[in-house]
Design a protein around this motif. Structure first.
Motif, PDB file in Angstrom:
ATOM      1  N   UNK A 650       0.819  -1.213   0.000  1.00 14.80           N
ATOM      2  CA  UNK A 650       0.000   0.000   0.000  1.00 14.80           C
ATOM      3  C   UNK A 650       0.851   1.261   0.000  1.00 14.80           C
ATOM      4  N   UNK A 651       1.977   1.247   0.699  1.00 13.64           N
ATOM      5  CA  UNK A 651       2.852   2.424   0.715  1.00 13.64           C
ATOM      6  C   UNK A 651       3.423   2.697  -0.665  1.00 13.64           C
ATOM      7  N   UNK A 652       3.926   1.660  -1.314  1.00 15.94           N
ATOM      8  CA  UNK A 652       4.517   1.847  -2.639  1.00 15.94           C
ATOM      9  C   UNK A 652       3.458   2.231  -3.661  1.00 15.94           C
ATOM     10  N   UNK A 653       2.240   1.726  -3.494  1.00 16.77           N
ATOM     11  CA  UNK A 653       1.155   2.123  -4.390  1.00 16.77           C
ATOM     12  C   UNK A 653       0.862   3.612  -4.241  1.00 16.77           C
ATOM     13  N   UNK A 654       0.842   4.116  -3.015  1.00 15.77           N
ATOM     14  CA  UNK A 654       0.605   5.547  -2.804  1.00 15.77           C
ATOM     15  C   UNK A 654       1.758   6.370  -3.387  1.00 15.77           C
ATOM     16  N   UNK A 655       2.983   5.910  -3.219  1.00 20.14           N
ATOM     17  CA  UNK A 655       4.127   6.628  -3.787  1.00 20.14           C
ATOM     18  C   UNK A 655       4.001   6.708  -5.309  1.00 20.14           C
ATOM     19  N   UNK A 656       3.541   5.644  -5.924  1.00 17.36           N
ATOM     20  CA  UNK A 656       3.353   5.632  -7.371  1.00 17.36           C
ATOM     21  C   UNK A 656       2.347   6.699  -7.776  1.00 17.36           C
ATOM     22  N   UNK A 657       1.238   6.782  -7.091  1.00 18.87           N
ATOM     23  CA  UNK A 657       0.213   7.769  -7.426  1.00 18.87           C
ATOM     24  C   UNK A 657       0.710   9.198  -7.194  1.00 18.87           C
ATOM     25  N   UNK A 658       1.482   9.386  -6.160  1.00 21.78           N
ATOM     26  CA  UNK A 658       1.941  10.727  -5.799  1.00 21.78           C
ATOM     27  C   UNK A 658       2.819  11.370  -6.862  1.00 21.78           C
ATOM     28  N   UNK A 659       3.379  10.570  -7.740  1.00 22.94           N
ATOM     29  CA  UNK A 659       4.278  11.111  -8.768  1.00 22.94           C
ATOM     30  C   UNK A 659       3.534  11.678  -9.974  1.00 22.94           C
ATOM     31  N   UNK A 660       2.195  11.592  -9.981  1.00 18.21           N
ATOM     32  CA  UNK A 660       1.418  12.041 -11.133  1.00 18.21           C
ATOM     33  C   UNK A 660       0.643  13.304 -10.807  1.00 18.21           C
ATOM     34  N   UNK A 661       0.234  14.010 -11.863  1.00 18.08           N
ATOM     35  CA  UNK A 661      -0.571  15.211 -11.689  1.00 18.08           C
ATOM     36  C   UNK A 661      -2.017  14.866 -11.328  1.00 18.08           C
ATOM     37  N   UNK A 673     -15.626  15.742  -3.672  1.00 20.20           N
ATOM     38  CA  UNK A 673     -15.109  14.946  -2.577  1.00 20.20           C
ATOM     39  C   UNK A 673     -13.935  14.102  -3.086  1.00 20.20           C
ATOM     40  N   UNK A 674     -13.000  13.778  -2.222  1.00 15.49           N
ATOM     41  CA  UNK A 674     -11.863  12.962  -2.679  1.00 15.49           C
ATOM     42  C   UNK A 674     -12.278  11.540  -3.010  1.00 15.49           C
ATOM     43  N   UNK A 675     -11.466  10.913  -3.849  1.00 12.82           N
ATOM     44  CA  UNK A 675     -11.654   9.494  -4.137  1.00 12.82           C
ATOM     45  C   UNK A 675     -11.205   8.673  -2.936  1.00 12.82           C
ATOM     46  N   UNK A 676     -11.606   7.422  -2.919  1.00 10.42           N
ATOM     47  CA  UNK A 676     -11.160   6.519  -1.858  1.00 10.42           C
ATOM     48  C   UNK A 676      -9.764   6.019  -2.230  1.00 10.42           C
ATOM     49  N   UNK A 677      -8.764   6.796  -1.811  1.00 11.84           N
ATOM     50  CA  UNK A 677      -7.392   6.463  -2.200  1.00 11.84           C
ATOM     51  C   UNK A 677      -6.921   5.161  -1.559  1.00 11.84           C
ATOM     52  N   UNK A 678      -7.467   4.833  -0.402  1.00  8.66           N
ATOM     53  CA  UNK A 678      -7.120   3.558   0.220  1.00  8.66           C
ATOM     54  C   UNK A 678      -7.552   2.387  -0.642  1.00  8.66           C
ATOM     55  N   UNK A 679      -8.758   2.459  -1.209  1.00 10.67           N
ATOM     56  CA  UNK A 679      -9.231   1.388  -2.085  1.00 10.67           C
ATOM     57  C   UNK A 679      -8.429   1.345  -3.382  1.00 10.67           C
ATOM     58  N   UNK A 680      -8.034   2.525  -3.860  1.00 10.46           N
ATOM     59  CA  UNK A 680      -7.215   2.557  -5.071  1.00 10.46           C
ATOM     60  C   UNK A 680      -5.847   1.927  -4.810  1.00 10.46           C
ATOM     61  N   UNK A 681      -5.295   2.166  -3.629  1.00  7.69           N
ATOM     62  CA  UNK A 681      -4.046   1.498  -3.250  1.00  7.69           C
ATOM     63  C   UNK A 681      -4.221  -0.020  -3.292  1.00  7.69           C
ATOM     64  N   UNK A 682      -5.315  -0.493  -2.686  1.00 12.86           N
ATOM     65  CA  UNK A 682      -5.563  -1.936  -2.661  1.00 12.86           C
ATOM     66  C   UNK A 682      -5.693  -2.499  -4.071  1.00 12.86           C
ATOM     67  N   UNK A 683      -6.358  -1.754  -4.951  1.00 15.84           N
ATOM     68  CA  UNK A 683      -6.505  -2.214  -6.329  1.00 15.84           C
ATOM     69  C   UNK A 683      -5.145  -2.343  -6.998  1.00 15.84           C
ATOM     70  N   UNK A 684      -4.264  -1.369  -6.764  1.00 18.58           N
ATOM     71  CA  UNK A 684      -2.924  -1.435  -7.349  1.00 18.58           C
ATOM     72  C   UNK A 684      -2.133  -2.619  -6.800  1.00 18.58           C
ATOM     73  N   UNK A 685      -2.315  -2.915  -5.509  1.00 18.55           N
ATOM     74  CA  UNK A 685      -1.636  -4.070  -4.929  1.00 18.55           C
ATOM     75  C   UNK A 685      -2.130  -5.360  -5.584  1.00 18.55           C
ATOM     76  N   UNK A 686      -3.455  -5.481  -5.791  1.00 18.16           N
ATOM     77  CA  UNK A 686      -4.001  -6.665  -6.455  1.00 18.16           C
ATOM     78  C   UNK A 686      -3.512  -6.754  -7.895  1.00 18.16           C
ATOM     79  N   UNK A 687      -3.467  -5.612  -8.566  1.00 18.62           N
ATOM     80  CA  UNK A 687      -2.973  -5.592  -9.948  1.00 18.62           C
ATOM     81  C   UNK A 687      -1.505  -6.034  -9.993  1.00 18.62           C
ATOM     82  N   UNK A 688      -0.725  -5.579  -9.027  1.00 17.52           N
ATOM     83  CA  UNK A 688       0.678  -5.994  -8.926  1.00 17.52           C
ATOM     84  C   UNK A 688       0.778  -7.504  -8.773  1.00 17.52           C
TER      85      UNK A 688
END
Length: 921
Positions: A650-661, A673-688
């Motif tokens: 989850x940490x590395x997934x957030x770091x990946x997102x942080x590098x984009x505009x 309202x903000x997106x559910x970034x925690x769920x997006x992190x989880x999705x990236x982990x599953x995709x990984x």
């Protein structure tokens, strides 16, 4: 419960006599094969360098045609040298090198350097020579640097095993270069800049010793404070990443890599393959292991100096600038912002304190202009106050010589406050000879100084990136719910892939691609396949209007390019017309054989969210890479993307997102309202996980993935997906492997304690840090003493900095197994930990073990040690050892039960088990 304290992964410093490369860098005897008197020759220059810069050892010239060289007795071959040779340096024509390496192997030489050129750089003939050398190296533990290199220097001992004209200055920078020509240029530059080295290494073609070997060596060397590298190619990516990730936490590694502007990657079947260029992947690899990449040689050594001097690391990108002139402050600000930093917003209370003593016309903001008449006292008091400002992460003090300025006295006043600051302090003393003495004062106080403030600002940003990268590596990720991977349907994925391979297809349909994503828990828009207009209408009615029709074809990659997408269809008539239009468009372009039908999907309002792309492609060196960024039809126009290497947490997934505009928008903008970034992190982990578990997949695109507000009906939804496979006749051995070894799930197994308590034995994970904290609370003083050979306080044992080193395991170099028990309430508890740590540069390892006092005598120690021995066999180790206290009889009995030989010494009981051959190391 078992091992000597040096194996504690948080404090492991390898003894120099255990390091296989010590024979190369600290030899007692050196043989020069190809030594000659001929003026201007490499053999003569090399021998002269060795004897004119005494290193405390003996030199043997090897030349079958001469009785002596430079007045020193020569020997016909290395086998006839009078003493055992530690290091052989070969400077003969390439064709003779394989036989000479064979002689070295038979003579028991420990290390070799091949200076000769004429190997793979000349083509097939040179490659064949290299293969002959490799075959000889397989017969012995001899380690070889080169071929085609300048050699190595150890300035701290005086060893100059190169044909360079000068000896490097001694210092604390380890320098490794793939270019011999650049070595000589850097050497000349270093004399002018007074830069010193702990090692100066030309690595050559990396036939044997590679980046990883040398990084480990310099990491183990207590005299090396930082490592700088000039790289042309990365070679063994996994070796480099493994070593760099371990060493970068304690010693900065700075790289300048040539070839940034090389031609773009070849066209790929996916947006990801197009966007993930080789250089971007390399940047991602460097970030993943905490390595800093710079553009200029001057930055390479400036950064090594500042990171070695500054014990404090910036915790963010915010810099406060103190200056006595406006222009330099503006220059520093521009450089800061253009390279990714930001000006600190000075807190109101800081402004109030500064206003109490600064002249009325000071800037009242950042940069903090304290005016041209600033005396040493004004500088010192300003620094003292601003260093305590909570809004800044670092400080830059700029001084320009003016009538009222005293550069030397100002430096004297500043050094005390700079050393006391809890954040890094840099200085820019602008001018010529009049500021030199002040610079010297600051440098001796470990304050890095630069003549130009823009250079200082850029270096601050490099320091922040270094901290940011390391934090991303060792920040404890969120613990994933057990259900996160529990419903992965790998059997369905295998069925889909095998069916496509059986028909010779490499491109899956959108429907097949979405089924694979769904199997890994990635939400997809419902899609129904229709071969006829009537079936399409029936599906549309069931789903509800409006709907979308998309082409299903085994041929076309991008459906929109051929008119294969029809949106916002409101009724049956529109659906029939769209079906006919898509079919006709394909027939006109390539024929009806390329039209298999359409998928019918509900029309999703994309305006309710943001379109992002998530993808994966293969890099020849690093294996699977993951891409995240702004998606949609213009993905290749905007090119807002970041790249990371799997596996992700989850940490590395957030770091990946942080590098984009797009990340800024996902946090909520313009009333959204903000997106559910925690769920997006989880999705990236599953995709990984998907990219690592399915090697037959060559490329994946999810474009777009609709990311909406957290409370919307579809917070995350894959609207389109595309998966390309390797051809069915592909040899799986040729598919690039992940550069970072994924979680070794093959070592997960259920087990029962003697009292029939059900547990799981599994490799440790970064997410286990909280469980380890609780585990250490269950240990008695005796257990701690038996494990570490001294008492270690609980606070010391559970410190985050220490546990991260234990939990963030590089599975290529070590394996830590935990015994995990889940109680009736669903809470997890670690009952025991066993660790197998491979010694750098060898096929040997040591084990360590620690069992919770409550669960001792339940068979855990025996089970863990048996598992670790099996891991050692699986990983191709030669033997495993440990040192056990005399009074730790329980551990000794466990070792004997598993098959270890025990030998008593005055200090310890040595335990050893051979895995590949009895009694032979």
């Amino acid at each position: 419960m078992s091992l000597k304290p040096s194996l504690d992964p948080a404090y492991d410093i390898l003894r120099s006599d255990d390091q296989p490369l010590s024979a190369i860098f600290n030899p007692k005897t050196v043989a020069v094969i190809g030594a000659t008197d001929r003026p201007g020759s490499v053999g003569r220059t090399l021998l002269w360098n060795l004897i004119s810069s005494p290193f405390g050892g003996t030199v043997f010239p090897i030349n079958p045609k001469r009785r002596s060289v430079l007045g020193i007795r020569a020997y016909p071959s290395i086998r006839e040298a009078p003493d055992q040779v530690d290091l052989a340096i070969i400077a003969t024509p390439a064709a003779s090198v394989p036989d000479l390496v064979k002689d070295c192997v038979e003579a028991g030489v420990k290390g070799a350097i091949v200076l000769s050129a004429g190997f793979k750089e000349i083509g097939p003939q040179g490659i064949e020579l290299e293969q002959q050398i490799v075959e000889q190296l397989k017969r012995s533990p001899l380690r070889l640097i080169g071929p085609n290199c300048l050699g190595i220097m150890n300035p701290l001992t005086g060893l100059n095993a190169t044909f360079a004209s000068n000896m490097a200055r001694p210092g604390n920078v380890g320098f490794i270069s793939q270019s011999g020509a650049l070595c000589t240029a850097v050497l000349d530059w270093s004399f002018q800049e007074h830069v010193g080295f702990s090692a100066f290494i030309s690595i050559g073609s990396m036939l044997d010793v590679d980046w990883g070997d040398l990084i480990y060596y310099l990491g183990d060397d207590p005299r090396t404070k930082s490592i700088v590298i000039y790289m042309e190619s990365i070679g063994n990516a996994r070796s480099f990443l493994s070593a760099a990730r371990e060493v970068a936490l304690t010693k900065p590694i700075i790289v300048i890599k040539s070839g940034r502007t090389a031609a773009a990657a070849q066209a790929a079947a996916s947006h990801t393959g197009t966007l993930a260029g080789q250089d971007a992947v390399l940047d991602a690899a460097f970030r993943r292991c905490g390595v800093l990449r710079v553009e200029h040689i001057s930055e390479l050594f400036d950064l090594a100096e500042v990171l070695a001097k500054q014990q404090q690391r910036p915790q963010g990108p915010r810099l406060a600038i103190i200056t006595n002139a406006g222009g330099p402050g503006v220059l520093a600000t521009d450089a800061l912002i253009n390279t990714g930093g930001s000006l600190a917003a000075i807190a109101d209370e800081t402004v109030a304190k500064l206003s109490e003593f600064l002249p009325p016309h000071w800037s009242y903001g950042n940069p903090i202009d304290i005016l041209g008449d600033a005396d040493p006292g004004r500088y010192a008091k300003t620094l003292e106050i601003v260093s305590q400002d909570p809004n800044s992460d670092g400080l830059l003090v700029v001084l320009t010589p003016q009538a009222m300025t005293d550069p030397t006295e100002t430096a004297e006043h500043l050094k005390k406050h700079a050393q006391a600051a809890t954040k890094p302090v840099l200085a820019s003393w602008m001018g010529g000879a009049e500021v030199t003495h002040g610079e010297t004062i600051l440098n001796r106080a470990s304050v890095a100084t630069y003549r130009y403030p823009d250079a200082a600002a850029r270096l601050f940003n490099f320091m922040w990136k270094y901290s940011y990268n390391l934090r991303g590596i060792y920040e404890t990720p969120a613990l994933l719910p057990e259900s996160e991977f529990g419903h992965t349907d790998r059997a369905q994925v295998e069925t889909i892939i095998e069916a496509a391979k059986a028909t010779g297809r490499t491109l899956l349909t959108e429907l097949e691609s979405k089924q694979i994503l769904s199997a890994y828990g990635i939400p997809t828009v419902e899609s129904r396949f229709a071969e006829t207009p009537e079936a399409a209408v029936a599906h549309a009615k069931a789903l509800g209007y409006p709907v979308v029709l998309k082409l299903v074809s085994h041929t076309f990659v991008h459906k929109t390019d051929v008119g294969g997408v029809k949106l916002n269809l409101q009724n049956a008539t529109a659906v029939k017309r769209a079906f006919a239009d898509i079919q006709a468009a394909i027939a006109e372009k390539v024929g009806t054989d390329h039209f298999q039908g359409v998928t019918v999907q509900p029309m999703i309002d994309r305006a309710q969210g943001y379109e992002v792309i998530i993808g994966s492609s293969l890099d020849a060196q690093f294996g699977p890479v993951i891409l995240f960024g702004t998606g949609g039809q213009l993905v290749e126009v905007f090119k807002d993307r970041a790249i990371a290497l799997p596996p992700l947490n989850t940490t590395l997934a957030r770091r990946l997102m942080e590098q984009t505009k797009i990340y800024e928008a996902l946090q909520g903008v313009r009333g959204r309202e903000p997106a559910d970034l925690g769920e997006l992190e989880m999705l990236l982990v599953r995709f990984s996980q998907l990219t690592l578990e399915q090697p037959w997949i060559k490329e994946i695109d999810i474009n777009p993935l609709l990311v909406a507000e957290a409370n919307s009906r579809y917070p995350l939804l894959a609207l389109d997906a595309r998966i390309a496979l390797h051809p069915a006749n592909t040899d799986t051995a040729t598919i690039p492997k992940p550069a970072i070894r994924p979680y070794p799930a093959q070592y997960v197994s259920p087990w029962q304690l003697k009292d029939e308590t059900a547990v799981t034995v599994r490799p440790i994970r970064p997410e286990d840090e909280p469980l380890l904290v609780q585990f250490h609370r269950t240990l008695s003083e005796e257990s701690v003493y038996f494990r570490y050979f001294h008492l270690m306080t609980l606070n010391h044992r559970i410190a985050h900095e220490r546990l991260t080193r234990i939990c963030f395991v590089d599975y290529d170099r070590e394996m830590a197994l935990v015994v995990d028990h889940k109680d009736d309430s669903g809470n997890h508890q670690i009952l025991g930990v066993g660790r197998l740590s491979k010694s750098h540069g060898t096929q040997a390892a040591e084990f360590a073990m620690l069992i919770s006092d409550t669960y001792q005598k339940q068979g855990i120690g025996t089970k863990l040690l048996e598992q670790l021995v099996q891991v050692g066999r699986d990983e191709g180790l030669d033997y495993i050892t440990a040192e056990i206290l005399h009074e730790n009889r329980a551990m000794q009995r466990v070792c004997e039960k598993v098959g270890f030989e025990l030998k008593r010494t005055p200090d310890f009981v040595d335990a050893k088990i051979y895995l590949t051959g009895e009694g032979s190391e």
